[in-house]
Design an enzyme around this catalytic site. Structure first.
Site, PDB file in Angstrom:
ATOM      1  N   SER A 192       0.691  -1.045  -0.149  1.00 38.55           N
ATOM      2  CA  SER A 192      -0.089  -0.016   0.113  1.00 38.55           C
ATOM      3  C   SER A 192       0.828   1.258  -0.081  1.00 38.55           C
ATOM      4  O   SER A 192       1.702   1.574  -0.830  1.00 38.55           O
ATOM      5  CB  SER A 192      -0.837  -0.006   1.249  1.00 38.55           C
ATOM      6  OG  SER A 192      -2.102   1.109   1.166  1.00 38.55           O
ATOM      7  N   ASP A 222     -10.094  -5.165  -3.773  1.00 39.50           N
ATOM      8  CA  ASP A 222      -9.543  -4.344  -3.035  1.00 39.50           C
ATOM      9  C   ASP A 222     -10.374  -2.964  -3.007  1.00 39.50           C
ATOM     10  O   ASP A 222     -10.883  -2.423  -4.300  1.00 39.50           O
ATOM     11  CB  ASP A 222      -8.004  -3.608  -3.394  1.00 39.50           C
ATOM     12  CG  ASP A 222      -7.400  -2.730  -2.500  1.00 39.50           C
ATOM     13  OD1 ASP A 222      -8.162  -2.056  -1.640  1.00 39.50           O
ATOM     14  OD2 ASP A 222      -6.239  -2.984  -2.325  1.00 39.50           O
ATOM     15  N   HIS A 227      -7.777  -5.530   0.526  1.00 42.11           N
ATOM     16  CA  HIS A 227      -6.804  -5.028   0.879  1.00 42.11           C
ATOM     17  C   HIS A 227      -5.839  -5.720   1.742  1.00 42.11           C
ATOM     18  O   HIS A 227      -5.763  -5.457   3.024  1.00 42.11           O
ATOM     19  CB  HIS A 227      -7.037  -3.319   0.994  1.00 42.11           C
ATOM     20  CG  HIS A 227      -5.844  -2.555   1.237  1.00 42.11           C
ATOM     21  ND1 HIS A 227      -5.242  -2.020   0.015  1.00 42.11           N
ATOM     22  CD2 HIS A 227      -5.203  -1.696   2.196  1.00 42.11           C
ATOM     23  CE1 HIS A 227      -4.343  -1.216  -0.042  1.00 42.11           C
ATOM     24  NE2 HIS A 227      -4.156  -1.129   1.412  1.00 42.11           N
TER      25      HIS A 227
END
Length: 228
Positions: A121, A173, A205
């Site tokens: 991320s 996600d 995610h």
């Protein structure tokens, strides 16, 4: 910018001949990411010749949660690709990781072309800036569920386009939609960067076991065991 605690998975051989710096996502820590990797792949987290480093971002005010303190590499105006990057904190984070890479290179006696940087991320976003803007000559860079903003400074100031890139993204996600990751991939490949984009099926995610094992396979190709 001062980094938090640094955690390590040492190589199983006596000599470390390659290093990987793995950057966590927003709100996590180096220890948290290390634990996540070990939970997913167990003993396979230890590699014969590669040492893995898991640094921790400093506590800083984070705008998406109303300015509350969080372990984040840089601030963001909003979690969307349409806003500008927060240049001051992003540049500061890049300098801190550059210094960490230089320290690791000296301590482990590992050249830059045997060091890989990557992350999950937000950590992956910083890894991209590190490899293609701040530190020339790295062996590779990887991103997991990551992104660049539409007008990212990287897209206008990329310098080291010959570094290979490995990208993974979950198809479910909701925090960083796969369409955002795919646009980042297209933007980078249009610059001339050679990249692989792997879709992780039925994944939000998060990290998955086969995703990390696939990353390890790629790392063995990028920084293979050297003959002694």
């Amino acid at each position: 910018m001062s980094l938090g605690n640094l955690h390590v998975i040492k190589q199983s051989n006596k000599v470390c001949s390659a290093s990987v710096i793995f950057l966590h996502g927003s709100g996590d820590t180096g220890q948290g990411l290390l634990n996540w990797v070990k939970f997913l792949i167990g003993d396979a987290a230890t590699h014969p010749h590669i040492k893995f480093y898991f640094p921790t971002a400093p506590l800083r005010p984070y705008t998406p949660i109303q300015g509350e303190l969080s372990n984040v590499w840089f601030d963001r105006y909003s979690i969307t690709p349409d806003v500008p990057e927060h240049q001051e904190t992003l540049e500061s984070a890049g300098e801190a990781i550059k210094n960490l890479i230089e320290d690791i290179s000296k301590k482990d006696n590992v050249p830059l072309n045997r060091i890989v940087v990557g992350g999950f991320s937000m950590g992956g976003a910083l890894a991209l800036h590190t490899a293609y803007r701040f530190v020339p000559g790295l062996a590779g860079v990887f991103t997991l569920s990551s992104f660049l903003n539409n007008n990212s400074a990287l897209l206008n100031n990329a310098k080291h386009l010959d570094i290979p890139l490995y990208m993974c993204h979950g198809d479910r996600d909701s925090m960083v939609p796969i369409s955002w990751g795919q646009k980042t991939y297209r933007d980078l490949t249009q610059l001339g960067i050679k990249a692989d984009f792997i879709t992780i099926k039925n994944t939000m995610h998060e990290l998955k076991k086969h995703e990390i094992l696939g990353l390890y396979e790629w790392l063995q190709k990028i920084v293979p065991l050297q003959e002694t």
